[in-house]
Design a protein around this motif. Structure first.
Motif, PDB file in Angstrom:
ATOM      1  N   LEU A  28     -95.551 112.559 -33.401  1.00 30.77           N
ATOM      2  CA  LEU A  28     -95.615 112.410 -34.850  1.00 30.77           C
ATOM      3  C   LEU A  28     -95.809 113.785 -35.467  1.00 30.77           C
ATOM      4  O   LEU A  28     -96.685 114.539 -35.047  1.00 30.77           O
ATOM      5  CB  LEU A  28     -96.773 111.496 -35.247  1.00 30.77           C
ATOM      6  N   SER A  29     -94.987 114.108 -36.474  1.00 25.57           N
ATOM      7  CA  SER A  29     -95.089 115.384 -37.183  1.00 25.57           C
ATOM      8  C   SER A  29     -95.046 115.136 -38.681  1.00 25.57           C
ATOM      9  O   SER A  29     -94.552 114.112 -39.138  1.00 25.57           O
ATOM     10  CB  SER A  29     -93.926 116.307 -36.800  1.00 25.57           C
ATOM     11  N   ARG A  30     -95.559 116.127 -39.435  1.00 26.50           N
ATOM     12  CA  ARG A  30     -95.506 116.073 -40.899  1.00 26.50           C
ATOM     13  C   ARG A  30     -94.886 117.375 -41.394  1.00 26.50           C
ATOM     14  O   ARG A  30     -95.177 118.448 -40.871  1.00 26.50           O
ATOM     15  CB  ARG A  30     -96.909 115.907 -41.484  1.00 26.50           C
ATOM     16  N   LEU A  31     -94.033 117.282 -42.407  1.00 30.58           N
ATOM     17  CA  LEU A  31     -93.394 118.449 -43.002  1.00 30.58           C
ATOM     18  C   LEU A  31     -94.405 119.136 -43.913  1.00 30.58           C
ATOM     19  O   LEU A  31     -94.918 118.532 -44.849  1.00 30.58           O
ATOM     20  CB  LEU A  31     -92.158 118.014 -43.789  1.00 30.58           C
ATOM     21  N   GLU A  32     -94.703 120.389 -43.610  1.00 35.79           N
ATOM     22  CA  GLU A  32     -95.743 121.115 -44.333  1.00 35.79           C
ATOM     23  C   GLU A  32     -95.152 122.158 -45.269  1.00 35.79           C
ATOM     24  O   GLU A  32     -94.231 122.885 -44.906  1.00 35.79           O
ATOM     25  CB  GLU A  32     -96.689 121.809 -43.343  1.00 35.79           C
ATOM     26  N   ALA A  33     -95.699 122.228 -46.477  1.00 32.09           N
ATOM     27  CA  ALA A  33     -95.328 123.254 -47.453  1.00 32.09           C
ATOM     28  C   ALA A  33     -96.175 124.491 -47.165  1.00 32.09           C
ATOM     29  O   ALA A  33     -97.211 124.387 -46.524  1.00 32.09           O
ATOM     30  CB  ALA A  33     -95.581 122.736 -48.863  1.00 32.09           C
ATOM     31  N   PRO A  34     -95.843 125.650 -47.589  1.00 33.55           N
ATOM     32  CA  PRO A  34     -94.676 125.987 -48.396  1.00 33.55           C
ATOM     33  C   PRO A  34     -93.444 126.318 -47.557  1.00 33.55           C
ATOM     34  O   PRO A  34     -92.349 126.439 -48.084  1.00 33.55           O
ATOM     35  CB  PRO A  34     -95.136 127.225 -49.170  1.00 33.55           C
ATOM     36  N   CYS A  35     -93.603 126.456 -46.252  1.00 34.98           N
ATOM     37  CA  CYS A  35     -92.493 126.903 -45.396  1.00 34.98           C
ATOM     38  C   CYS A  35     -91.571 125.781 -44.947  1.00 34.98           C
ATOM     39  O   CYS A  35     -90.564 126.039 -44.301  1.00 34.98           O
ATOM     40  CB  CYS A  35     -93.047 127.616 -44.169  1.00 34.98           C
ATOM     41  N   GLN A  36     -91.919 124.539 -45.253  1.00 30.59           N
ATOM     42  CA  GLN A  36     -91.124 123.391 -44.832  1.00 30.59           C
ATOM     43  C   GLN A  36     -90.932 123.376 -43.316  1.00 30.59           C
ATOM     44  O   GLN A  36     -89.832 123.193 -42.808  1.00 30.59           O
ATOM     45  CB  GLN A  36     -89.780 123.355 -45.567  1.00 30.59           C
ATOM     46  N   GLN A  37     -92.038 123.549 -42.599  1.00 32.61           N
ATOM     47  CA  GLN A  37     -92.056 123.509 -41.139  1.00 32.61           C
ATOM     48  C   GLN A  37     -92.694 122.201 -40.685  1.00 32.61           C
ATOM     49  O   GLN A  37     -93.638 121.719 -41.309  1.00 32.61           O
ATOM     50  CB  GLN A  37     -92.882 124.682 -40.587  1.00 32.61           C
ATOM     51  N   TRP A  38     -92.201 121.657 -39.573  1.00 35.06           N
ATOM     52  CA  TRP A  38     -92.803 120.459 -39.003  1.00 35.06           C
ATOM     53  C   TRP A  38     -94.073 120.841 -38.259  1.00 35.06           C
ATOM     54  O   TRP A  38     -94.052 121.732 -37.413  1.00 35.06           O
ATOM     55  CB  TRP A  38     -91.843 119.761 -38.049  1.00 35.06           C
ATOM     56  N   MET A  39     -95.173 120.166 -38.578  1.00 30.22           N
ATOM     57  CA  MET A  39     -96.436 120.371 -37.876  1.00 30.22           C
ATOM     58  C   MET A  39     -96.710 119.123 -37.037  1.00 30.22           C
ATOM     59  O   MET A  39     -96.803 118.015 -37.576  1.00 30.22           O
ATOM     60  CB  MET A  39     -97.587 120.585 -38.851  1.00 30.22           C
ATOM     61  N   GLU A  40     -96.806 119.308 -35.721  1.00 32.16           N
ATOM     62  CA  GLU A  40     -97.066 118.170 -34.845  1.00 32.16           C
ATOM     63  C   GLU A  40     -98.500 117.696 -35.025  1.00 32.16           C
ATOM     64  O   GLU A  40     -99.441 118.482 -34.957  1.00 32.16           O
ATOM     65  CB  GLU A  40     -96.809 118.547 -33.389  1.00 32.16           C
ATOM     66  N   LEU A  41     -98.647 116.398 -35.258  1.00 29.81           N
ATOM     67  CA  LEU A  41     -99.960 115.802 -35.478  1.00 29.81           C
ATOM     68  C   LEU A  41    -100.491 115.093 -34.242  1.00 29.81           C
ATOM     69  O   LEU A  41    -101.697 115.050 -34.014  1.00 29.81           O
ATOM     70  CB  LEU A  41     -99.897 114.796 -36.636  1.00 29.81           C
ATOM     71  N   ARG A  42     -99.570 114.513 -33.456  1.00 29.51           N
ATOM     72  CA  ARG A  42    -100.020 113.734 -32.304  1.00 29.51           C
ATOM     73  C   ARG A  42     -98.864 113.504 -31.340  1.00 29.51           C
ATOM     74  O   ARG A  42     -97.737 113.270 -31.754  1.00 29.51           O
ATOM     75  CB  ARG A  42    -100.555 112.385 -32.775  1.00 29.51           C
ATOM     76  N   THR A  43     -99.181 113.542 -30.058  1.00 33.22           N
ATOM     77  CA  THR A  43     -98.270 113.105 -29.002  1.00 33.22           C
ATOM     78  C   THR A  43     -98.923 111.903 -28.349  1.00 33.22           C
ATOM     79  O   THR A  43    -100.131 111.905 -28.102  1.00 33.22           O
ATOM     80  CB  THR A  43     -98.041 114.218 -27.964  1.00 33.22           C
ATOM     81  N   TYR A  66     -92.782 112.534 -43.005  1.00 35.69           N
ATOM     82  CA  TYR A  66     -93.221 112.445 -41.615  1.00 35.69           C
ATOM     83  C   TYR A  66     -92.013 112.220 -40.712  1.00 35.69           C
ATOM     84  O   TYR A  66     -90.967 111.742 -41.158  1.00 35.69           O
ATOM     85  CB  TYR A  66     -94.196 111.278 -41.437  1.00 35.69           C
ATOM     86  N   LYS A  67     -92.205 112.534 -39.426  1.00 40.68           N
ATOM     87  CA  LYS A  67     -91.140 112.322 -38.443  1.00 40.68           C
ATOM     88  C   LYS A  67     -91.743 111.762 -37.168  1.00 40.68           C
ATOM     89  O   LYS A  67     -92.728 112.288 -36.650  1.00 40.68           O
ATOM     90  CB  LYS A  67     -90.434 113.649 -38.144  1.00 40.68           C
ATOM     91  N   LEU A  68     -91.144 110.692 -36.671  1.00 40.09           N
ATOM     92  CA  LEU A  68     -91.456 110.171 -35.345  1.00 40.09           C
ATOM     93  C   LEU A  68     -90.308 110.565 -34.421  1.00 40.09           C
ATOM     94  O   LEU A  68     -89.149 110.237 -34.688  1.00 40.09           O
ATOM     95  CB  LEU A  68     -91.605 108.655 -35.368  1.00 40.09           C
ATOM     96  N   PHE A  69     -90.625 111.285 -33.362  1.00 39.90           N
ATOM     97  CA  PHE A  69     -89.661 111.712 -32.351  1.00 39.90           C
ATOM     98  C   PHE A  69     -89.901 110.861 -31.113  1.00 39.90           C
ATOM     99  O   PHE A  69     -91.017 110.836 -30.581  1.00 39.90           O
ATOM    100  CB  PHE A  69     -89.870 113.195 -32.022  1.00 39.90           C
ATOM    101  N   PHE A  70     -88.880 110.144 -30.665  1.00 35.68           N
ATOM    102  CA  PHE A  70     -88.972 109.294 -29.479  1.00 35.68           C
ATOM    103  C   PHE A  70     -88.139 109.928 -28.366  1.00 35.68           C
ATOM    104  O   PHE A  70     -86.941 110.157 -28.539  1.00 35.68           O
ATOM    105  CB  PHE A  70     -88.432 107.891 -29.782  1.00 35.68           C
ATOM    106  N   ASP A  71     -88.743 110.201 -27.215  1.00 34.50           N
ATOM    107  CA  ASP A  71     -88.065 110.841 -26.086  1.00 34.50           C
ATOM    108  C   ASP A  71     -87.322 109.783 -25.266  1.00 34.50           C
ATOM    109  O   ASP A  71     -87.755 109.375 -24.194  1.00 34.50           O
ATOM    110  CB  ASP A  71     -89.076 111.594 -25.227  1.00 34.50           C
ATOM    111  N   THR A  72     -86.184 109.351 -25.780  1.00 34.57           N
ATOM    112  CA  THR A  72     -85.435 108.261 -25.153  1.00 34.57           C
ATOM    113  C   THR A  72     -84.754 108.685 -23.850  1.00 34.57           C
ATOM    114  O   THR A  72     -84.630 107.877 -22.931  1.00 34.57           O
ATOM    115  CB  THR A  72     -84.396 107.691 -26.129  1.00 34.57           C
ATOM    116  N   GLU A  73     -84.328 109.933 -23.754  1.00 40.49           N
ATOM    117  CA  GLU A  73     -83.681 110.390 -22.522  1.00 40.49           C
ATOM    118  C   GLU A  73     -84.630 110.246 -21.329  1.00 40.49           C
ATOM    119  O   GLU A  73     -84.256 109.721 -20.279  1.00 40.49           O
ATOM    120  CB  GLU A  73     -83.237 111.843 -22.664  1.00 40.49           C
ATOM    121  N   ARG A  74     -85.837 110.707 -21.496  1.00 39.17           N
ATOM    122  CA  ARG A  74     -86.835 110.609 -20.425  1.00 39.17           C
ATOM    123  C   ARG A  74     -87.121 109.147 -20.076  1.00 39.17           C
ATOM    124  O   ARG A  74     -87.220 108.783 -18.904  1.00 39.17           O
ATOM    125  CB  ARG A  74     -88.105 111.320 -20.862  1.00 39.17           C
TER     126      ARG A  74
END
Length: 118
Positions: A28-43, A66-74
Motif C-alpha cells: 500500500l502506498s500514498r501519493l505524497e505532495a509536493p513531489c508527487q512521489q509514492w510513499m510505501e505505507l505497508r507491505t 492511494y495505490k495497492l500493488f499486488f505481486d501477481t507474478e510471484r
C-alpha cells in the motif's frame, strides 16, 4: 496493530481455483505532495481467507490518492502457473477519512477485475 475495524481492507479471490488467494504479497502506498512521489505505507500478505483486513489504522488514513500493488507474478509462479500480468496496481482516491473502503480483486492468470466494495 491494525484490526478488522481498519478503514481500508482488501479481499483477493483466485477465480481460476474458486478459492481465496492466500499468501499474495501486496503493498500500500500514498501519493505524497509536493513531489508527487509514492510513499510505501505497508507491505503485507493476504491471509487464509484471501483478506488483508488491517491495511491502515483509523489514525493513519487521510484524504489523498492511494495505490495497492499486488505481486501477481510471484503468486502464480509459486503455484506453478504461467500468467499474463506480472502485477496489478489499483489506484484510488480517498476523499473522506471517516468512510470505510474495501478494494476487492478477482484474479486469474489471464485477467483481473476490481471494484469498490462495501
Amino acid at each position: 496493530m491494525a484490526t478488522e475495524s481498519s478503514p481500508l481492507t482488501t479481499h483477493v479471490l483466485d477465480t481460476a481455483s474458486g478459492l481465496p488467494a492466500q499468501g499474495l504479497c501486496l503493498r500500500l502506498s500514498r501519493l505524497e505532495a509536493p513531489c508527487q512521489q509514492w510513499m510505501e505505507l505497508r507491505t503485507s500478505y493476504t491471509n487464509l481467507d484471501g483478506r488483508c483486513p488491517g491495511l491502515l489504522t483509523p489514525s493513519q488514513i487521510k484524504p489523498g490518492t492511494y495505490k495497492l500493488f499486488f505481486d501477481t507474478e510471484r503468486y502464480w509462479k509459486e503455484r506453478g502457473q504461467e500468467s499474463f500480468y506480472p502485477y496489478v496496481e489499483v489506484v484510488f482516491t480517498i476523499t473522506k477519512e471517516t468512510q470505510k473502503f474495501h478494494v476487492p480483486l478477482l484474479l486469474s492468470p489471464w485477467s483481473y477485475t476490481t471494484y469498490r466494495g462495501s
